[in-house]
Scaffold this motif. Structure first.
Motif, PDB file in Angstrom:
ATOM      1  N   THR A  75      37.485 -70.155  41.646  1.00 54.53           N
ATOM      2  CA  THR A  75      37.907 -68.922  41.977  1.00 54.53           C
ATOM      3  C   THR A  75      36.844 -67.890  41.177  1.00 54.53           C
ATOM      4  O   THR A  75      36.299 -68.086  40.402  1.00 54.53           O
ATOM      5  N   CYS A 134      45.295 -57.432  39.318  1.00 58.87           N
ATOM      6  CA  CYS A 134      46.259 -58.289  39.908  1.00 58.87           C
ATOM      7  C   CYS A 134      47.740 -57.754  39.522  1.00 58.87           C
ATOM      8  O   CYS A 134      47.911 -57.165  38.553  1.00 58.87           O
ATOM      9  N   ALA A 174      52.886 -61.274  39.307  1.00 60.23           N
ATOM     10  CA  ALA A 174      53.134 -62.347  40.159  1.00 60.23           C
ATOM     11  C   ALA A 174      51.659 -62.928  40.511  1.00 60.23           C
ATOM     12  O   ALA A 174      51.542 -64.277  40.480  1.00 60.23           O
ATOM     13  N   GLN A 175      50.871 -62.149  40.743  1.00 66.77           N
ATOM     14  CA  GLN A 175      49.605 -62.831  40.993  1.00 66.77           C
ATOM     15  C   GLN A 175      48.750 -63.588  39.723  1.00 66.77           C
ATOM     16  O   GLN A 175      48.261 -64.684  39.725  1.00 66.77           O
ATOM     17  N   ARG A 176      49.209 -62.989  38.463  1.00 66.75           N
ATOM     18  CA  ARG A 176      48.528 -63.444  37.336  1.00 66.75           C
ATOM     19  C   ARG A 176      49.432 -64.911  36.960  1.00 66.75           C
ATOM     20  O   ARG A 176      48.759 -65.615  36.440  1.00 66.75           O
ATOM     21  N   ALA A 177      50.626 -64.654  37.193  1.00 69.63           N
ATOM     22  CA  ALA A 177      51.248 -66.153  37.040  1.00 69.63           C
ATOM     23  C   ALA A 177      50.941 -67.194  37.743  1.00 69.63           C
ATOM     24  O   ALA A 177      50.836 -68.459  37.259  1.00 69.63           O
ATOM     25  N   VAL A 178      50.395 -66.780  38.987  1.00 67.99           N
ATOM     26  CA  VAL A 178      49.875 -67.892  39.815  1.00 67.99           C
ATOM     27  C   VAL A 178      48.601 -68.576  39.003  1.00 67.99           C
ATOM     28  O   VAL A 178      48.457 -69.628  39.404  1.00 67.99           O
ATOM     29  N   GLU A 179      47.962 -67.652  38.421  1.00 67.78           N
ATOM     30  CA  GLU A 179      46.542 -68.120  37.835  1.00 67.78           C
ATOM     31  C   GLU A 179      46.755 -69.159  36.515  1.00 67.78           C
ATOM     32  O   GLU A 179      45.811 -69.659  36.234  1.00 67.78           O
ATOM     33  N   ARG A 180      48.225 -69.186  36.328  1.00 69.15           N
ATOM     34  CA  ARG A 180      48.498 -69.753  35.100  1.00 69.15           C
ATOM     35  C   ARG A 180      47.946 -71.176  34.794  1.00 69.15           C
ATOM     36  O   ARG A 180      47.203 -71.626  33.864  1.00 69.15           O
ATOM     37  N   SER A 189      45.589 -72.726  36.254  1.00 68.09           N
ATOM     38  CA  SER A 189      43.906 -72.875  36.257  1.00 68.09           C
ATOM     39  C   SER A 189      43.479 -72.270  34.578  1.00 68.09           C
ATOM     40  O   SER A 189      42.910 -72.956  34.153  1.00 68.09           O
ATOM     41  N   CYS A 249      48.120 -64.504  31.912  1.00 69.78           N
ATOM     42  CA  CYS A 249      48.516 -65.007  33.065  1.00 69.78           C
ATOM     43  C   CYS A 249      49.627 -66.258  32.441  1.00 69.78           C
ATOM     44  O   CYS A 249      50.131 -66.827  33.056  1.00 69.78           O
TER      45      CYS A 249
END
Lengths: 449, 901
Positions: B7, B28, B31-37, B39, B78
């Motif tokens: 990514t 971001c 919520a988007q940052r949480a998704v990256e957690r 990774s 994140c």
């Protein structure tokens, strides 16, 4: 399951009031969402003694005599003490967080002038401020005791309900349960006066002696320790665990010492006349109270042959402070031996405690949810698995010899000079001192079949 | 597999572009940052692993500073609180990011950081000061506060923290509420904090100076902490802090009930503090009799002498002002008779005599009579008005003339041969779990060799074969090797222990070599008991058995190796009945037979086979020189032809640290005659010779190594003469008296002292005495038992032991307080040791009367007790030595009593 979840719910912390006549309110734990039980109200006739006994229980509960390598040495009080009211006695039990030391203070009816309101067992809150206040209790100032929540505090809502969740390691729960079986197998080895005992405790090394088992032996000049096994003595490791007795000895009448025949665990009972303190020590500080042979055998037998009998005996229990096998047998029309076995099993299941000084079990239900703990007796569970898996082949009945297939290996259990031996490393290491191995249990059970 | 960023965020982080990373995350939503957690967490783990691991690296190489910066940004924005707490984000960056983004990781971050380590108090404090986190109310936060002074780099940093967070200083009072842990406590914080401006005493007192707290608050909290009876190390800080507060008498009196209650504390410094306070308060305005008596009652049962003395002084004052309270004071003071110090007992008795005793107290005193020292019995009897209920003095030392070491070939010491194969399997299993059982080890290897070839060995030995792969310790390992060879034809190489100096243990190597030999010997399947197999405990071979065994080997046409022959000779029990010698003479001639006959004191000359005859000489002349052999084979080394003789000396080294001087004494024990530089030296001589550059006092003996089983087994090399074995023990104990290193294996040197068949030679005596002066209580307990048992069995030569003690005490090595404690323990175990202990004490006194070592007064006190108890007279030389001593205090008073007729 490696831990038993336990929730402690108290209406308020236990406390000692600051009145002219101090009052100790020991708050009991409310089961589920119900009301906390109220067991006792009264006046202690030996306030300072009772304070010291409760302090001793609290001390052991907060102690850790062994810290595994690479572990943080935090002395966490894993569980609050258990109070049992029954037969006029108030009993306070505790277990160290390292599982090596059990303590119980028994307050006898002659120690108080009061009223037993109810019978039962539950946890009771002990805390540091309460203990500090107990240190200030004096005989001439008196001490009222309430075991149960303080009504005034409840009515006025002066304190918030505290709820604390603790994960009790299964090992800890198992030890707390099994120490009763260990005590039941002990017999009195010697008794000395309190001054003799105090003098002796002072001679003990301050550093840990956990690596060197010592035998405490009565001699012409009083008790002494030796590294040689003695049939007259009692084996102890890490004598620091006995230090909790020191401040109590000036008030005691005598110290009686008990040990089992395998000379593994020991128990030290201080008699104060109106009260008693029992301190049971595991064979080593790094291990708790392992399954005592008779209890395991009794448990195995009970599970296969006498569940109904067990249920009948259990139904006859009602918080008696002394469970006399003869009386119960007469009551239930059973043989005394059957009742004794049943009591042994109930003790090993946390449903009865053992009073060494009295020489009898007493009814007490440990307030832990043991239903989910399948491995309360791992050796027993393993033996049952072996039986279920048809791993045992009996070769000879007399003298007994059997093979047991386990772990890809064929072990041999055989009778040598009246004692069973097994080829497994566990038996080779312990030579029966820690009870039968799973192979021996399975083989014995198969013999009975 | 190498990490391949997929990514944009991963590329930015892995590419080491913190600005791009920040820009991406700024764009971001939370919520988007949480998704990256997930990774980001993986990248953090890979980067951290790459810091320390050697190739191959999934990260692609060691992480650059820029990459780490980028991943730190990402994890803060994140990750969760726990993720951030377990990362290494710099404080300033963390604050900046949290301030701008208020990320979800901020929620519970302070608690997560403190749960990880109290040392994270610094970033936590900064978060609180910045208003980004609430101040926790947890014990973990308090532990963090305790750690604060030591985590900071300077006073200025601490001041800056206080300035930035005005609530921090009041929060410091919480340190009184928490016991602390083994690593984090006020006591340890101040002990290791060398900056007096940031130690806790200074910090807390400054709260008063600056009006943040009051003296009353500090005093109240200090007392609250002391009342909690925390362990001594931690409680001691509060006692010291109490002193630093310098409370006035008014302040003390305001808390009088608490100080009275503290007299019952189980923590000695707390009781001492309480007594000091009571002394001060009472001096100004008397404390009520009831309160004082109740408080002092538990003190009189204290083991601390100074506390009893302080309590007695308070009682003196009480009785002086209220004579009516004398009886009650007596009742309280009587418990002091339980203290072991005779002089203290005397002061208690003097007071009881002055204050009077009533009937109830008389009964109690009668019950305490057994604990009163001999020097005080007369005073007690005077009080009781009748002879006290005291046990009669113990009888004199048991007369066991001529009794000495037991016969090593007694029937009860015979080793039972292995009965059958199941018995062999059981014995092997036993040795696997008992790595120091030398007797069963020898039985097991002999049983294996004698039974081989074994039909269906794998099935029969199934359980032990499985276990064999995991056993630990020299003896189990070597037995396992032999078992696997016998059962499965696998001979793995043996393991030889190596110490810190790189020296292989010769004892290990010898045993490994023997097992290799025995394994090879089983190939032919002769089923013969190995020549050197002991017939009796502790390695002894009965001569008749050795003769029979040799006969059996000869009949089978088997020649044991020379090494095995030498071992067998060394294990012979000295002395043999004429029929045995006759049987030996009847054997077919061979070097071994000649050596055997030589060992059995036959009238033959030593032969050319130096090793065999050197071994035989040790049996022919146990502990003595063999002149004939020395003439034939000079220069064989100690315990070759000539018996080893030992000379002990100390090498002292001193160094300075932190203004204090420390001296260490290295025990050097040299054997004479000197070792031969000879790889083919006789086995018994090889025990004395160091290897290469190994120092003779090196903490791991050059011979037996650090395995307790190996040490015990080394004693079976020459069981009839254990001096070399005990000499190694002397080195081991002498160089670790203060237990600087946990050498648990050293107890293996002491255990043979408990064997009734062990003679107490010079080295045995020296080892015993050193062990009696040791610090580790378990080993000292064994030494006490050895003294008691050896005395009861008539193995002690009191004169020799006393001479050894005199020489030892003349040097700086032993601590007399420990010796005193050990001798007391021995007397408790066996009061009949009185005479021997009296002799030993006399020797210690005679060592250097002109310059008595520290704690000589303790020995004099015990000497006095034994003198009165005996009664015993001081020999003239001893009397003169006592009189010559220059002593002070207690010692002087004891000296005076000793010299009274």
């Amino acid at each position: 399951m490696i831990a038993v979840p336990q929730i402690y719910r108290y209406a308020h912390p236990s406390f000692v009031s600051d009145d002219a006549r101090p009052r100790l309110t020991l708050c009991t734990c409310a089961p589920d969402a119900g009301a906390p039980p109220r067991f006792f109200e009264g006046r202690m006739l030996a306030p300072r003694l009772v304070s010291q006994l409760l302090t001793a229980v609290h001390r052991v509960v907060g102690s850790r005599f062994f810290t595994p390598a690479n572990s943080v040495a935090r002395a966490i009080a894993l569980a609050d003490p258990v109070v049992t009211s029954g037969g006029g006695l108030l009993r306070f039990e505790g277990f160290s967080s390292c599982c090596s030391t059990y303590v119980r203070a028994d307050v006898l009816p002659t120690a108080y002038d009061g009223q037993v309101i109810a019978k039962g067992s539950t946890n009771v809150d002990f805390n540091a401020p309460m203990r500090a206040a107990l240190a200030r209790v004096r005989d001439d100032a008196g001490l009222e005791l309430a075991v149960g929540p303080d009504e005034l505090t409840l009515r006025t809502g002066a304190a918030a309900v505290t709820e604390r969740k603790v994960e009790l390691p299964t090992r800890w729960v198992r030890g707390m349960v099994e120490v009763q079986s260990c005590q039941a197998a002990m017999r009195r080895r010697f008794e000395v006066s309190a001054p003799d005992a105090l003098r002796f405790l002072r001679t003990l090394p301050k550093a840990s002696t956990s690596r060197t088992p010592l035998w405490v032996v009565p001699g012409p000049a009083g008790l002494f320790t030796t590294t040689r096994a003695s049939e007259h003595g009692v084996r102890v490791t890490d004598t620091r665990r006995l230090r909790v007795l020191e401040p109590l000895l000036p008030r005691a009448d005598s110290l009686a010492v008990y040990a089992d025949d395998a000379q593994q665990a020991s128990a030290w009972v201080l008699d104060f006349g109106q009260a008693r303190l029992t301190l049971a020590l595991s064979p080593e500080v790094w291990r708790g109270f392992s399954g005592e042979g008779q209890a395991l055998r009794a448990l195995l037998h009970a599970s296969t042959h006498s569940e109904a009998l067990l249920a009948r005996v259990r139904a006859a229990l009602s918080w008696q402070s002394r469970l006399d096998a003869g009386s119960l047998a007469a009551e239930l029309a059973l043989a005394p031996g059957e009742v004794e076995d049943a009591l042994q099993v109930l003790g090993a299941c946390g449903l009865a405690g053992f009073d060494l000084a009295d020489g009898h079990y007493f009814h007490r239900v440990l307030p832990f949810d043991l239903s989910g703990v399948e491995d309360m007796h791992p050796r027993l569970a393993a033996a049952r698995e072996l039986i279920a898996g048809a791993a045992v082949t009996v070769l000879e009945d007399e003298p007994f010899e059997a093979t047991v297939r386990s772990g890809g290996v064929l072990h041999r259990v055989r009778d040598r000079a009246g004692e069973l031996h097994c080829t497994c490393p566990w038996h080779a290491a312990h030579q029966g001192r820690r009870g039968p191995c799973k192979h021996m249990l399975a083989a014995e059970a198969s013999r009975r079949r | 597999m190498a990490f391949v960023p997929k990514t944009d965020l991963e590329k930015a982080v892995h590419g080491g572009d913190p600005d791009a990373t920040l820009a991406l995350l700024r764009a971001c939503t939370p919520a988007q940052r949480a998704v990256e957690r997930a990774s980001v967490a993986r990248m953090l783990e890979l980067a951290n692993t790459a810091r320390w691991s050697s190739p191959p690296l999934e990260w692609g190489g060691p992480p650059s500073a820029a990459q780490l910066h980028a991943v730190d940004i990402a994890i803060v924005l994140c990750g969760t609180a726990r993720d951030v707490a377990h990362s290494r984000v710099r404080d300033e960056m963390l604050l900046s990011l949290c301030h701008e983004f208020k990320p979800r990781s901020l929620d519970g971050l302070a608690d997560a950081m403190l749960a990880r380590s109290p040392a994270m108090i610094r970033p936590v404090s900064k978060l609180i000061a910045a208003g980004l986190a609430p101040r926790p109310e947890t014990d973990a936060y308090t532990l963090g506060l305790i750690s604060l002074p030591r985590t900071l780099r300077s006073d200025a940093e601490l001041s800056a923290l206080f300035d930035a967070d005005p609530g921090l200083r009041p929060a410091l009072l919480r340190v009184f509420d928490v016991e602390g842990t083994g690593d984090v406590s006020l006591a340890s914080s101040d002990k290791y904090n060398h900056n007096p401006r940031t130690d806790w005493v200074t910090l807390l007192k400054s709260l008063v100076d600056d009006g943040v707290a009051t003296r009353a608050q500090l005093l109240d909290r200090t007392l609250g902490a002391l009342e909690k009876d925390w362990p001594q190390y931690r409680a001691g800080w509060f006692s010291r802090f109490h002193g630093a507060l310098e409370p006035t008498t008014e302040e003390l009196r305001a808390h009088l009930p608490r100080y009275l209650a503290l007299c019952a504390s189980r923590i000695a410094p707390t009781v001492t503090l309480a007594l000091e306070v009571l002394g001060r308060v009472d001096a100004e305005a008397p404390i009520g009799a009831d309160d004082l008596l109740e408080a002092l009652r538990p003190v009189m049962a204290s083991p601390v002498k100074t506390q009893l003395e302080a309590a007695l002084k308070l009682l003196d004052r009480l009785v002086a002002r209220e004579p009516g309270g004398a009886a009650r004071a007596s009742d309280v003071a009587a418990m002091g008779l339980l203290h072991a110090n005779a002089r203290l007992q005397a002061t208690v008795l003097a007071r009881l005599s002055t204050w009077g005793v009533d009937e109830a107290l008389r009964v109690r005193l009668d019950g305490l009579a057994a604990h009163v020292g001999a020097t005080n019995r007369a005073a007690l009897q005077a009080l009781l008005g009748a002879p006290a209920d005291v046990p009669p003095p113990p009888p004199a030392a048991p007369a066991t003339p001529g009794r000495g070491p037991a016969d090593p070939l007694a029937d009860d010491r015979r080793l039972a041969p292995i009965a059958d194969l199941p018995d062999l399997a059981d014995t092997i299993a036993h040795v696997f779990e008992h790595a120091e059982d030398v007797d069963d080890f020898e039985r097991a290897i002999a049983g294996l060799v004698a039974a081989t070839p074994i039909v269906d060995a794998k099935a029969l030995f199934g359980p032990v074969l499985k276990r064999a792969a995991r056993v630990k310790g020299l003896l189990p390992r070597e037995l396992a090797r032999l078992l696997r060879f016998v059962a499965a034809s696998e001979l793995a190489p043996g393991q030889v222990g190596v110490d810190n100096g790189g020296n292989a243990s010769p004892a290990d190597a010898l045993l490994v070599a023997r097992i290799d030999e025995l394994a090879r010997s089983t190939i032919a399947g002769h089923r013969l008991t190995p020549l050197a197999t002991p017939t009796h405990r502790e390695g002894f071979i009965a001569p008749v058995a050795l003769v029979e065994r040799w006969q059996a080997h000869a009949a089978a046409g088997v020649a044991p190796t020379e090494a095995e022959q030498e071992r067998a000779l060394l294990r012979l029990a000295p002395g043999a009945a004429p029929p045995v010698l006759a049987a030996a003479r009847a054997l077919a001639d061979s070097p071994f037979v000649r050596a055997l006959r030589y060992a059995l004191a036959d009238d033959i000359a030593p032969g050319a086979e130096r090793r065999l005859f050197a071994a035989a000489a040790r049996i022919r002349h146990p502990g003595a020189d063999d002149a004939a052999l020395d003439a034939r084979h000079p220069g064989l080394g100690p315990d070759g032809a000539l018996a080893a003789r030992y000379a002990m000396r100390l090498e002292s080294r001193t160094h300075e640290y932190d203004g204090k001087s420390y001296t260490h004494h290295d025990v050097m024990l040299e054997a004479r005659p000197p070792c031969a530089a000879d790889e083919d030296a006789p086995l018994a001589a090889r025990r004395h010779c160091g290897q290469g550059k190994a120092r003779l006092w090196f903490r791991w003996s050059p011979f037996a190594g650090i395995d307790a089983g190996a040490i015990r087994h080394s004693a079976t090399l020459l069981p009839s003469d254990l001096r070399a074995f005990f000499a190694e023990g002397v080195r081991a104990f002498g160089n670790n008296l203060d237990w600087w290193e946990a050498q648990w294996q050293n107890r293996a040197y002491l255990e043979p002292l408990l064997d009734p068949a062990t003679p107490m030679t010079d080295m045995a005596n020296l080892l015993l005495l050193l062990a009696l002066c040791g610090k580790e209580p378990g080993q000292t307990a064994i030494a006490v038992d050895a003294l008691v048992q050896a005395h009861a069995e008539g193995r002690i030569d009191a004169t020799a032991l006393a001479a050894a003690l005199r020489e030892l005490v003349a040097g700086p090595l032993p601590k007399l307080a420990r010796l005193h404690k050990s001798l007391q323990a021995a007397l408790r175990a066996d009061p009949g040791l009185g005479e021997l202990v009296f002799t030993l004490l006399g020797a210690a006194v005679l060592a250097c009367p002109e310059n008595p070592p520290r704690d000589m007064a303790l020995l004099l006190g015990l000497l006095l007790e034994l003198r009165v108890d005996g009664p015993r007279e001081l020999p003239p030389a001893l009397r003169a030595a006592v009189a010559a001593m220059k002593l002070g205090g207690n010692g002087k008073a004891i000296q005076k009593q000793l010299l009274q007729a």
